[in-house]
Design a protein around this motif. Sequence first.
Motif, PDB file in Angstrom:
ATOM      1  N   VAL A 197       0.835  -1.203   0.000  1.00  0.00           N
ATOM      2  CA  VAL A 197       0.000   0.000   0.000  1.00  0.00           C
ATOM      3  C   VAL A 197       0.871   1.255   0.000  1.00  0.00           C
ATOM      4  O   VAL A 197       1.936   1.303   0.623  1.00  0.00           O
ATOM      5  N   ALA A 198       0.395   2.261  -0.729  1.00  0.00           N
ATOM      6  CA  ALA A 198       1.074   3.550  -0.797  1.00  0.00           C
ATOM      7  C   ALA A 198       0.013   4.618  -0.975  1.00  0.00           C
ATOM      8  O   ALA A 198      -1.067   4.352  -1.515  1.00  0.00           O
ATOM      9  N   ALA A 199       0.315   5.827  -0.491  1.00  0.00           N
ATOM     10  CA  ALA A 199      -0.651   6.918  -0.647  1.00  0.00           C
ATOM     11  C   ALA A 199       0.082   8.223  -0.871  1.00  0.00           C
ATOM     12  O   ALA A 199       1.195   8.412  -0.385  1.00  0.00           O
ATOM     13  N   TYR A 200      -0.577   9.118  -1.618  1.00  0.00           N
ATOM     14  CA  TYR A 200      -0.012  10.455  -1.801  1.00  0.00           C
ATOM     15  C   TYR A 200      -1.124  11.477  -1.811  1.00  0.00           C
ATOM     16  O   TYR A 200      -2.294  11.160  -2.026  1.00  0.00           O
ATOM     17  N   THR A 201      -0.724  12.711  -1.536  1.00  0.00           N
ATOM     18  CA  THR A 201      -1.658  13.826  -1.641  1.00  0.00           C
ATOM     19  C   THR A 201      -0.945  14.992  -2.311  1.00  0.00           C
ATOM     20  O   THR A 201       0.257  15.177  -2.113  1.00  0.00           O
ATOM     21  N   ASN A 202      -1.698  15.741  -3.073  1.00  0.00           N
ATOM     22  CA  ASN A 202      -1.134  16.892  -3.784  1.00  0.00           C
ATOM     23  C   ASN A 202      -1.387  18.216  -3.071  1.00  0.00           C
ATOM     24  O   ASN A 202      -1.233  19.270  -3.666  1.00  0.00           O
ATOM     25  N   VAL A 203      -1.797  18.145  -1.798  1.00  0.00           N
ATOM     26  CA  VAL A 203      -1.929  19.382  -1.020  1.00  0.00           C
ATOM     27  C   VAL A 203      -1.007  19.327   0.203  1.00  0.00           C
ATOM     28  O   VAL A 203      -0.748  18.255   0.749  1.00  0.00           O
ATOM     29  N   ALA A 204      -0.546  20.491   0.619  1.00  0.00           N
ATOM     30  CA  ALA A 204       0.394  20.559   1.744  1.00  0.00           C
ATOM     31  C   ALA A 204      -0.326  20.457   3.090  1.00  0.00           C
ATOM     32  O   ALA A 204       0.213  19.904   4.052  1.00  0.00           O
TER      33      ALA A 204
END
Lengths: 190, 190
Positions: free
Chosen positions: B100-107
């Motif tokens: 599993v991996a996750a990312y977000t494009n907001v700080a």
Amino acid sequence: MTLKLYLAGPEVFLPNAREILDAKAELTRSYGFTPICPGDISIEPAPTRHEFGLKISAVDEGMMNSADGVIANLTPFRGIAADPGTAFELGYMCAQGKLVAAYTNVAENHFARTSAFYQGDVREWEDGRKRATDGTALEDFEMIENLMLHGGVERRGGPIIVHPAPADKLLTDLTGFEQCLKALAAIIAK
Amino acid sequence: MTLKLYLAGPEVFLPNAREILDAKAELTRSYGFTPICPGDISIEPAPTRHEFGLKISAVDEGMMNSADGVIANLTPFRGIAADPGTAFELGYMCAQGKLVAAYTNVAENHFARTSAFYQGDVREWEDGRKRATDGTALEDFEMIENLMLHGGVERRGGPIIVHPAPADKLLTDLTGFEQCLKALAAIIAK
């Protein structure tokens, strides 16, 4: 041996969370199930807030692993959609092939709520999809939530209950919750 | 045999979803994985919209069952939180014990976004919890999302990537996505 149900929903964030969870637990027992609520186990302190959050994650996953099913409160929380923690938990339990049920305390379905988010400015594009002014497509499947949530429950034969609750009881009304219990009890009795 | 990664995220709702998914797929292959995207399989028509939605749910679950891991785009969508479908899918894959991996494009993290939802009017109550004007508690665990999502990934050793993207590329910037691929490739190489 009674089946254990994990009670998922954003009511854990309420000031009177314990009271609501106790009421849910009592109802759950009255239908012959054993309730498992996030918050039932006290969690030891951790050196940082972050590590404390990770501990809660571990405890809640352990509760789900020990449960035979879930009733997910998908009532919109802080916006137009279900609490993402509850969405995660519903997916977690669907993947384990367990008993699943969901309810919402609002009448408006996923499409109606998303349309309202765009002030109703939604049109059918040439690709046949209904899209908002920002170009994003809206699901219009007569479902209470994103199709993965609604479909995950319905395809497993679980109940999906819609009970429009008064505005001041959106997170506390247990009518839909009790209907889930009744439906699960009927499924088990078969 | 290469490992298969399911690419979850709200970009499926964009008008140019196919283009973004193709770009994600190409990047995925460049790191030695096989991409599986919702939308890869064309879904047969159904008698009703509702039944069509259920078919998509079945196809997407099948894709997840066949995948070895997931990269979840948790960038907030239509509000302050991750897309609930993506949250469901991340929970689904965590339950199956997959990569599993996750990312977000907001700080802004989960606490910052939720505080902003209440115009910053958040105070610590006598019970030690930070609560908004409506009494609901805010998680303050230095996590990008609700602790079940962030914790589910981090506790499994998966990467959590934060890459603040330009406002007009919130759903299309692939920098964080690529960092997830890089981290997963390093995990596999061990």
